[in-house]
Scaffold this motif. Structure first.
Motif, PDB file in Angstrom:
ATOM      1  N   ARG A   1       5.799  11.831  -0.210  1.00 51.34           N
ATOM      2  CA  ARG A   1       6.717  12.716  -0.461  1.00 51.34           C
ATOM      3  C   ARG A   1       7.920  12.950   0.670  1.00 51.34           C
ATOM      4  N   GLY A   2       9.208  12.601   0.518  1.00 44.07           N
ATOM      5  CA  GLY A   2      10.170  12.790   1.375  1.00 44.07           C
ATOM      6  C   GLY A   2      10.918  11.729   1.894  1.00 44.07           C
ATOM      7  N   ASN A   3      11.668  11.446   2.939  1.00 43.92           N
ATOM      8  CA  ASN A   3      12.374  10.445   2.975  1.00 43.92           C
ATOM      9  C   ASN A   3      11.955   9.867   4.617  1.00 43.92           C
ATOM     10  N   LEU A   4      11.984   8.606   4.774  1.00 47.18           N
ATOM     11  CA  LEU A   4      11.905   8.031   6.090  1.00 47.18           C
ATOM     12  C   LEU A   4      12.771   6.883   6.306  1.00 47.18           C
ATOM     13  N   THR A   5      13.220   6.963   7.661  1.00 53.65           N
ATOM     14  CA  THR A   5      14.187   5.632   8.152  1.00 53.65           C
ATOM     15  C   THR A   5      13.192   4.831   8.947  1.00 53.65           C
ATOM     16  N   LEU A   6      13.152   3.591   8.877  1.00 62.22           N
ATOM     17  CA  LEU A   6      12.312   2.718   9.659  1.00 62.22           C
ATOM     18  C   LEU A   6      13.247   1.816  10.120  1.00 62.22           C
ATOM     19  N   LEU A   7      13.277   1.554  11.599  1.00 68.01           N
ATOM     20  CA  LEU A   7      13.845   0.409  12.177  1.00 68.01           C
ATOM     21  C   LEU A   7      12.929  -0.706  12.353  1.00 68.01           C
ATOM     22  N   ALA A   8      13.337  -1.690  11.658  1.00 64.23           N
ATOM     23  CA  ALA A   8      12.662  -2.904  11.706  1.00 64.23           C
ATOM     24  C   ALA A   8      13.253  -4.241  12.584  1.00 64.23           C
ATOM     25  N   SER A   9      12.410  -5.079  13.378  1.00 60.60           N
ATOM     26  CA  SER A   9      12.987  -6.299  14.087  1.00 60.60           C
ATOM     27  C   SER A   9      13.512  -7.112  13.003  1.00 60.60           C
ATOM     28  N   GLU A  10      14.565  -7.732  13.235  1.00 60.73           N
ATOM     29  CA  GLU A  10      15.315  -8.671  12.219  1.00 60.73           C
ATOM     30  C   GLU A  10      14.186  -9.682  11.319  1.00 60.73           C
ATOM     31  N   SER A  11      13.149 -10.245  11.968  1.00 62.42           N
ATOM     32  CA  SER A  11      12.348 -10.880  11.105  1.00 62.42           C
ATOM     33  C   SER A  11      11.459 -10.281  10.320  1.00 62.42           C
ATOM     34  N   LEU A  12      11.456  -8.821  10.438  1.00 68.07           N
ATOM     35  CA  LEU A  12      10.464  -8.110   9.875  1.00 68.07           C
ATOM     36  C   LEU A  12      11.147  -7.215   8.608  1.00 68.07           C
ATOM     37  N   ALA A  13      12.336  -7.449   8.783  1.00 71.89           N
ATOM     38  CA  ALA A  13      13.054  -6.276   7.875  1.00 71.89           C
ATOM     39  C   ALA A  13      13.161  -6.908   6.453  1.00 71.89           C
ATOM     40  N   PRO A  14      13.248  -8.201   5.896  1.00 67.62           N
ATOM     41  CA  PRO A  14      12.986  -8.491   4.499  1.00 67.62           C
ATOM     42  C   PRO A  14      11.429  -7.922   4.011  1.00 67.62           C
ATOM     43  N   LEU A  15      10.480  -8.087   4.883  1.00 66.50           N
ATOM     44  CA  LEU A  15       9.034  -7.696   4.691  1.00 66.50           C
ATOM     45  C   LEU A  15       8.947  -6.381   4.297  1.00 66.50           C
ATOM     46  N   MET A  16       9.663  -5.662   5.380  1.00 67.19           N
ATOM     47  CA  MET A  16       9.378  -4.110   5.210  1.00 67.19           C
ATOM     48  C   MET A  16      10.310  -3.710   4.035  1.00 67.19           C
ATOM     49  N   ASN A  17      11.516  -4.402   3.684  1.00 70.25           N
ATOM     50  CA  ASN A  17      12.155  -3.894   2.481  1.00 70.25           C
ATOM     51  C   ASN A  17      11.243  -4.017   1.121  1.00 70.25           C
ATOM     52  N   GLN A  18      10.686  -5.130   1.151  1.00 68.85           N
ATOM     53  CA  GLN A  18       9.713  -5.547  -0.004  1.00 68.85           C
ATOM     54  C   GLN A  18       8.384  -4.246   0.006  1.00 68.85           C
ATOM     55  N   GLU A  19       8.145  -3.924   0.901  1.00 70.97           N
ATOM     56  CA  GLU A  19       7.034  -3.065   1.226  1.00 70.97           C
ATOM     57  C   GLU A  19       7.398  -1.583   0.695  1.00 70.97           C
ATOM     58  N   ALA A  20       8.656  -1.321   1.287  1.00 70.33           N
ATOM     59  CA  ALA A  20       9.331   0.047   0.992  1.00 70.33           C
ATOM     60  C   ALA A  20       9.612   0.136  -0.631  1.00 70.33           C
ATOM     61  N   PHE A  21      10.115  -1.128  -1.041  1.00 72.97           N
ATOM     62  CA  PHE A  21      10.444  -1.028  -2.588  1.00 72.97           C
ATOM     63  C   PHE A  21       8.952  -0.906  -3.400  1.00 72.97           C
ATOM     64  N   GLU A  22       7.990  -1.695  -2.938  1.00 74.90           N
ATOM     65  CA  GLU A  22       6.844  -1.479  -3.656  1.00 74.90           C
ATOM     66  C   GLU A  22       6.141   0.019  -3.308  1.00 74.90           C
ATOM     67  N   PHE A  23       6.361   0.649  -2.334  1.00 74.05           N
ATOM     68  CA  PHE A  23       5.622   2.029  -2.069  1.00 74.05           C
ATOM     69  C   PHE A  23       6.254   3.105  -2.869  1.00 74.05           C
ATOM     70  N   HIS A  24       7.691   2.851  -2.937  1.00 75.95           N
ATOM     71  CA  HIS A  24       8.839   3.597  -3.857  1.00 75.95           C
ATOM     72  C   HIS A  24       8.208   3.642  -5.306  1.00 75.95           C
ATOM     73  N   ARG A  25       7.731   2.340  -5.671  1.00 75.87           N
ATOM     74  CA  ARG A  25       7.276   2.280  -7.143  1.00 75.87           C
ATOM     75  C   ARG A  25       6.162   2.889  -7.318  1.00 75.87           C
ATOM     76  N   ILE A  26       5.173   3.013  -6.324  1.00 77.60           N
ATOM     77  CA  ILE A  26       3.791   3.515  -6.737  1.00 77.60           C
ATOM     78  C   ILE A  26       4.146   5.166  -6.471  1.00 77.60           C
ATOM     79  N   TYR A  27       4.884   5.623  -5.426  1.00 75.06           N
ATOM     80  CA  TYR A  27       4.996   6.693  -5.067  1.00 75.06           C
ATOM     81  C   TYR A  27       6.740   7.363  -5.144  1.00 75.06           C
ATOM     82  N   PRO A  28       7.229   7.396  -6.347  1.00 72.91           N
ATOM     83  CA  PRO A  28       8.604   7.726  -6.618  1.00 72.91           C
ATOM     84  C   PRO A  28       9.114   8.935  -5.552  1.00 72.91           C
ATOM     85  N   GLY A  29       8.201   9.720  -5.414  1.00 79.12           N
ATOM     86  CA  GLY A  29       8.604  10.936  -4.450  1.00 79.12           C
ATOM     87  C   GLY A  29       9.041  10.755  -3.063  1.00 79.12           C
ATOM     88  N   ILE A  30       9.012   9.336  -2.432  1.00 78.05           N
ATOM     89  CA  ILE A  30       9.248   8.841  -1.286  1.00 78.05           C
ATOM     90  C   ILE A  30      10.281   8.105  -1.262  1.00 78.05           C
TER      91      ILE A  30
END
Length: 233
Positions: free
Chosen positions: A26-55
């Motif tokens: 629950r809450g908000n998080l800003t994550l800085l990602a190296s360019e090559s990792l940003a697409p993967l991290m966006n996918q992970e963030a989307f999936e995490f939010h789907r499972i835990y809508p509170g974050i």
């Protein structure tokens, strides 16, 4: 056929704990990602939010060094980078007693690219090291390229993970890398290789994979042979 050049570390650094009103789900998080990792991290963030809508996780691309500095200064709470902390950064973290955890989350690789108008199809690691160090500066020093003129080396500039992996981990280049076409992004490296047949570019495998199909008609990933040496030649 693409030859993966080197393994590269993908790591997640977690800084100080969030405020008490927040939790791991629950809450908000800003994550800085190296360019090559940003697409993967966006996918992970989307999936995490789907499972835990509170974050809500906001992923922002950044140079590797910039992401680590922001983490050290407590500007952000998390960063995903394409290399582990170097000796200097580990020393700062230890002396400042920063509460940072480091977790390896996967592996990547580097890809060496040329324009398809360049006749080169493979390159030895020894010659690559000499290109990086400035020991080889012209295409006629590599006859199989069937080109003349200066080699325009293009990669992300100092403070990027790719630069540091090449300079300190794989080739031990004491004088740094001799870059003729430095860029601020791997996307710009791709565009430079597409535009100029005299350019040799280096990007991460994960990034190349995301654009490889669209760029296949103009780019050629090189097969790499041999083992890295000091690159001082």
């Amino acid at each position: 056929m693409t030859r993966i050049l080197f393994p590269a570390f993908l790591l997640l650094f977690l800084g100080c704990s969030a405020a008490e009103r927040e939790s791991p789900t629950r809450g908000n998080l800003t994550l800085l990602a190296s360019e090559s990792l940003a697409p993967l991290m966006n996918q992970e963030a989307f999936e995490f939010h789907r499972i835990y809508p509170g974050i809500n996780v906001t992923v922002l691309p950044a140079l590797t060094r910039e992401a680590i500095v922001a983490l050290f200064t407590d500007t952000i709470k998390a960063a995903a980078t394409d290399r582990p902390l170097n000796e200097e950064e580990l020393s700062v973290m230890t002396s400042a007693k920063l509460p940072i955890m480091e977790t390896k989350i996967g592996e990547d690789a580097l890809v060496v690219l040329v324009n398809r108008k360049n006749g080169l199809s493979q390159l030895s690691l020894t010659d690559l090291g000499r290109i990086l160090s400035g020991g080889i500066t012209h295409w006629d020093q590599i006859p199989s390229s069937r080109r003349k003129g200066s080699i325009q080396l293009s990669l992300t500039k100092r403070n990027s993970g790719i630069y540091e992996l090449l300079e300190k981990h794989f080739f031990k280049l004491e004088r740094g890398i001799n870059i003729q076409a430095p860029t601020t992004s791997q996307e710009a490296v791709i565009e430079e290789v597409k535009r100029n047949p005299s350019t040799l570019g280096i990007v991460s495998f994960s990034f190349f994979k995301s654009v490889g199909v669209a760029a296949a008609s103009t780019l050629r990933p090189l097969q790499i042979a041999g083992q890295p040496d000091s690159g001082k030649g």
